[in-house]
Scaffold this active site. Structure first.
Site, mmCIF file in Angstrom:
data_model
loop_
_atom_site.group_PDB
_atom_site.id
_atom_site.type_symbol
_atom_site.label_atom_id
_atom_site.label_comp_id
_atom_site.label_asym_id
_atom_site.label_seq_id
_atom_site.Cartn_x
_atom_site.Cartn_y
_atom_site.Cartn_z
ATOM 1 N N SER A 60 0.804 -1.135 0.041
ATOM 2 C CA SER A 60 0.061 -0.004 -0.021
ATOM 3 C C SER A 60 0.641 1.231 -0.078
ATOM 4 O O SER A 60 0.297 2.327 -0.257
ATOM 5 C CB SER A 60 -1.006 0.074 1.269
ATOM 6 O OG SER A 60 -1.914 -0.750 1.044
ATOM 7 N N SER A 102 -6.365 3.541 3.945
ATOM 8 C CA SER A 102 -5.712 2.701 3.025
ATOM 9 C C SER A 102 -6.618 2.103 1.848
ATOM 10 O O SER A 102 -6.637 1.207 1.668
ATOM 11 C CB SER A 102 -5.047 1.917 3.749
ATOM 12 O OG SER A 102 -3.970 1.292 2.723
ATOM 13 N N LYS A 162 0.239 3.563 -2.930
ATOM 14 C CA LYS A 162 -0.778 4.457 -2.939
ATOM 15 C C LYS A 162 -0.352 5.822 -2.943
ATOM 16 O O LYS A 162 -1.008 6.946 -3.322
ATOM 17 C CB LYS A 162 -1.806 4.240 -1.828
ATOM 18 C CG LYS A 162 -2.362 2.928 -1.907
ATOM 19 C CD LYS A 162 -3.463 2.701 -0.764
ATOM 20 C CE LYS A 162 -4.210 1.611 -0.749
ATOM 21 N NZ LYS A 162 -4.155 0.468 0.101
#
Length: 388
Positions: free
Chosen positions: A55, A115, A58
């Site tokens: 993640s 997230s 991102k």
């Protein structure tokens, strides 16, 4: 042309300090720590190895979204539809469905705090050249390359496991620095500890960054985890006038990630102090010039150079001037000509660009004659010594 290594002239050893670094032995598979106030690299472990970023990737989706808002291609108040593809994501989500139309500012917080994999896909499809997440991933890769992130390739917008979706920890640190410096108006979002969207998943509202509430100056940025990537974190902390960016990847647990990251922050701020290396305009060395109106040119720095040094120690900070030379005239004052390379014991090297302190015009007939004569004398000397 030869690669020259020139030691600093003795006058500059007024800034040679006793200082071996106290190394930080991280458990992370890869780590990178930089004091961005001075540009000093404090830790470099497998920093350029492309690894699954989970993640943490991102952050690139967020950067592209911030650019679109700044450029007027997207607005915080705009409401975006949720596709079946975006809704299909599992893992960390905002629990979006195809009946939703979601404000961009909610999606941004959904990515930063929660997230949300689905939120990333919604942003991606809105900004993609072809309306697909895959198209957005290709755009992300191209934009990352333009920004100097040469070890980053994206296959999606959120770090969902996919072959070939990789970033290096140095690239993640560079991206963090860009987010902090390019978008100060949006960066405070990364310090938000809670976000609740439309009453959904009331038990899933906390920011996953374990350092935000520790009182050590941490104000961002993003955690990451997959089975293959392990546990990672891109963080930044500010204490006084100093800011540090750090990235760890491949840690074995949430607990170790939290402990290791907090220890890195404390180490970076407590074990190092700022020292002035050289003032702007001060001559560091002189470099040989080929076919010029002068036989050498002064080398200086365009701005004051400040570095971090360990608090305690017993060895000197040594430096070299490195350039490919002799340099060819004409030379204009301010041209980048060489690097000043130095590293406290145990730390990665730091390179600072050196520039011409003055103009050197292209030489006339006498200068060319002097150069040719010098070359001939050098060759004769080498021949007499058996080296020609």
């Amino acid at each position: 042309m030869n690669r020259f290594l020139r030691p600093l002239t003795p006058i500059l050893f007024i800034w040679a300090f006793a200082m071996p670094a106290t190394a930080f032995d991280t458990q992370a598979k890869a780590a990178f720590v930089m004091d961005i106030t001075t540009g000093t690299v404090l830790m470099n472990k497998n920093a350029d190895t492309p690894l699954p970023p989970a993640s943490m990737s991102k952050l690139m989706t967020l950067y592209v979204a911030f650019e679109a808002i700044r450029d007027g291609r997207l607005s915080l108040e705009e409401e975006l539809p949720v596709s079946t593809h975006a809704m299909s994501y599992g893992g960390s989500t905002m629990f979006l469905d195809t009946t939703d139309k979601v404000r961009v500012d909610d999606l941004l917080r959904g990515i930063i705090v929660l997230s949300g994999n689905d939120a990333c896909a919604v942003i991606a499809e809105a900004l993609s050249p072809d309306g697909t997440e895959a198209g957005f991933a290709r755009f992300m890769t191209q934009r990352a390359q333009q920004m100097g992130m040469t070890n980053s390739t994206f296959m999606n917008s959120n770090g969902w496991p996919a072959p070939g979706h990789v970033m290096s920890v140095r690239d993640l640190a560079l991206l963090a620095r860009h987010l902090i410096e390019d978008f100060p108006e949006f960066y405070p979002m990364f310090a938000e500890t809670e976000f609740e969207f439309d009453g959904r998943a009331p038990k899933n509202t906390q920011n996953r960054n374990p350092l935000l509430k520790l009182g050590i100056g941490v104000d961002g940025l993003k955690t990451g985890h997959t089975v293959k990537a392990g546990y990672g974190l891109v963080g930044s902390a500010k204490q006084g006038d100093r800011r540090v960016v750090f990235v760890v990847s491949g840690l074995p647990s949430v607990k170790v990630r939290a402990e290791e990251s907090a220890s890195i922050v404390n180490w970076a701020f407590r074990q190092f102090v700022e020292k002035s290396v050289v003032k702007a305009g001060a001559q560091v060395a002189r470099a040989d010039v080929w076919m010029g109106g002068a036989t050498s040119v002064g080398l200086t720095v365009a701005e004051d150079v400040v570095t971090l040094v360990p608090v305690l120690g017993n060895s000197d900070l040594k430096a070299q001037v490195v350039y490919t030379g002799p340099l060819r005239a004409p030379i204009t004052k301010g041209d980048e000509l060489a690097d000043l390379v130095f590293a406290p014991e145990g730390l990665p090297e730091t390179r600072i660009k050196l520039v011409a302190a003055e103009d050197v015009a292209k030489g006339g007939f006498l200068a060319r004659l002097r150069t040719v004569s010098g070359v001939l004398l050098t060759r004769l000397r080498q021949s007499s010594e058996g080296g020609f």
